[in-house]
Design a protein around this motif. Sequence first.
Motif, short mmCIF file in Angstrom:
data_model
loop_
_atom_site.label_atom_id
_atom_site.label_comp_id
_atom_site.label_asym_id
_atom_site.label_seq_id
_atom_site.Cartn_x
_atom_site.Cartn_y
_atom_site.Cartn_z
N GLY A 255 73.74 -1.71 -57.86
CA GLY A 255 74.99 -1.65 -58.60
C GLY A 255 76.22 -1.47 -57.74
N ILE A 256 76.04 -1.45 -56.42
CA ILE A 256 77.17 -1.22 -55.51
C ILE A 256 77.75 -2.55 -55.05
N VAL A 257 79.07 -2.65 -55.15
CA VAL A 257 79.78 -3.89 -54.81
C VAL A 257 80.34 -3.84 -53.39
N ASP A 258 80.92 -2.71 -52.99
CA ASP A 258 81.52 -2.61 -51.67
C ASP A 258 81.68 -1.14 -51.30
N VAL A 259 82.03 -0.91 -50.04
CA VAL A 259 82.20 0.44 -49.50
C VAL A 259 83.47 0.47 -48.67
N GLU A 260 84.17 1.58 -48.73
CA GLU A 260 85.37 1.75 -47.91
C GLU A 260 85.36 3.15 -47.30
N GLY A 261 85.73 3.26 -46.04
CA GLY A 261 85.81 4.56 -45.39
C GLY A 261 84.63 4.82 -44.48
N HIS A 262 84.69 5.92 -43.79
CA HIS A 262 83.62 6.35 -42.89
C HIS A 262 83.12 7.71 -43.35
N PHE A 263 81.90 7.75 -43.82
CA PHE A 263 81.34 9.02 -44.30
C PHE A 263 79.85 9.07 -43.98
N ALA A 264 79.35 10.28 -43.90
CA ALA A 264 77.94 10.50 -43.61
C ALA A 264 77.18 10.80 -44.90
N GLU A 265 75.88 10.89 -44.82
CA GLU A 265 75.11 11.26 -46.00
C GLU A 265 75.45 12.69 -46.41
N GLN A 266 75.35 12.94 -47.71
CA GLN A 266 75.68 14.23 -48.32
C GLN A 266 77.16 14.57 -48.24
N GLU A 267 78.00 13.57 -48.01
CA GLU A 267 79.44 13.76 -48.12
C GLU A 267 79.92 13.16 -49.43
N ALA A 268 81.07 13.63 -49.90
CA ALA A 268 81.60 13.19 -51.19
C ALA A 268 82.36 11.88 -51.05
N VAL A 269 82.23 11.03 -52.08
CA VAL A 269 82.96 9.77 -52.13
C VAL A 269 83.54 9.58 -53.53
N ARG A 270 84.60 8.78 -53.61
CA ARG A 270 85.12 8.36 -54.90
C ARG A 270 84.25 7.25 -55.45
N LEU A 271 84.05 7.23 -56.75
CA LEU A 271 83.36 6.14 -57.42
C LEU A 271 84.40 5.31 -58.16
N VAL A 272 84.49 4.04 -57.83
CA VAL A 272 85.48 3.15 -58.43
C VAL A 272 84.77 1.96 -59.06
N VAL A 273 85.01 1.74 -60.35
CA VAL A 273 84.40 0.62 -61.07
C VAL A 273 85.24 -0.64 -60.86
N VAL A 274 84.54 -1.71 -60.49
CA VAL A 274 85.20 -3.00 -60.29
C VAL A 274 84.77 -3.93 -61.43
N PRO A 275 85.71 -4.51 -62.16
CA PRO A 275 85.35 -5.42 -63.25
C PRO A 275 84.72 -6.70 -62.73
N PRO A 276 84.01 -7.45 -63.58
CA PRO A 276 83.36 -8.68 -63.14
C PRO A 276 84.34 -9.67 -62.53
N LYS A 277 83.91 -10.31 -61.46
CA LYS A 277 84.66 -11.38 -60.79
C LYS A 277 85.98 -10.89 -60.19
N HIS A 278 86.12 -9.57 -60.05
CA HIS A 278 87.34 -9.06 -59.43
C HIS A 278 87.14 -8.97 -57.93
N PRO A 279 88.01 -9.60 -57.12
CA PRO A 279 87.87 -9.50 -55.67
C PRO A 279 88.19 -8.10 -55.20
N VAL A 280 87.22 -7.46 -54.56
CA VAL A 280 87.43 -6.09 -54.09
C VAL A 280 88.34 -6.12 -52.87
N GLN A 281 89.46 -5.43 -52.96
CA GLN A 281 90.39 -5.32 -51.84
C GLN A 281 90.16 -3.98 -51.17
N SER A 282 89.72 -4.01 -49.92
CA SER A 282 89.39 -2.77 -49.22
C SER A 282 90.56 -1.82 -49.15
N SER A 283 91.77 -2.37 -49.12
CA SER A 283 92.96 -1.52 -48.99
C SER A 283 93.14 -0.63 -50.21
#
Length: 356
Positions: A255-283
């Motif tokens: 279910g994961i579309v893309d990743v942004e940032g540098h993080f290790a395991e057991q660190e917190a991340v934001r969860l962002v939902v991307v709608p269908p066919k939406h180009p993920v912009q890393s910025s």
Amino acid sequence: MTLYDSLFEHLRQPIAQILLTRNDIADRTQYQNAQNTFAELFNLGVIPIVNENDTLAVSEIRFGDNDTLSAITAAMVQADYLFLMTDVDCLYDKNPRTNPDAVPIEVVEDVTSLKTDTSSTGSSLGTGGMSTKLVAARVATSAGVTTVITRSSNPGNIASIVNYCQSLKQAQSQQDTPSQPLNPAEGDLLSNPVSSLHLEALSKAPLHTRFLPDPEPIRDRSFWLLHSIAAHGTVFIDEGAHRALVLKAGLLPVGIVDVEGHFAEQEAVRLVVVPPKHPVQSSLASSNSAIPVLTPSSAGEAEMKSPVEVGRALVNYSAAEITKIKGLQSTQIQDVLGYADSDYVAYRQNVSLLKK
């Protein structure tokens, strides 16, 4: 602290100083230790005086302002009230310093839908302006804490406002139809069996803005995930993954579309939902960009038109690892990474979603 000690000494009231940084509560065990410390101080009849540990804090682990610190502390101790003291009587629809016709806002049921001018810079006695107080109110009310903004130059307002709120609750409970909100300005209040003491409290309430608590508060681990630890990156997920999380399932790599940032395991991340066919912009996930946050108004839309932040998670894999396994089935993790610590990128108990 010497001033607090001197003032409370006249009341023969013991106090204790607690210094916190965000790093102190980023670890779950340390967060619980802080909660236990507060509970023990209250059991001993000691009032804690909380402040940020400026001697140790750096920009990465600072709360940033006293309003945020107070909101997180109020949620930690499950306080009944949080008072955010400022140099104006209450929140106004416009800046009262430049607009004489500004109208006071007395009650706010949903802080996320509030539209007001927050351009006042705040008091010289504290950090943060009105905008930070609104953020603090959102955090505190989400944890079930009634939040009040009022003038700091009259400390007696606190007791008067608490009496007013308690009187409102008692009068409300004595109504024949408790679902109807009580309006003290209307004459129907006098038809209720409310004592003269409560009537006096209702009629003499100082001007203030009261933010009502969420009827279904976020507490304990969910609150800690959302507000006590800083996100080190962003994981973009599809709508199917979001639906699975809502249904209490874990986050799978498929279910994961893309990743942004540098993080290790057991660190917190934001969860962002991307709608269908939406180009993920890393910025979008950079710290300087504004990803929309899920609010009651946006949650009701049939579909998300742009990426929307929906929660936080502690991940089982690093950013580099998730980048390699995104979109894959869990059975493929071993083949790609050479190992498989978990079938899930994040366990459901390590995911906290924003309220809809």
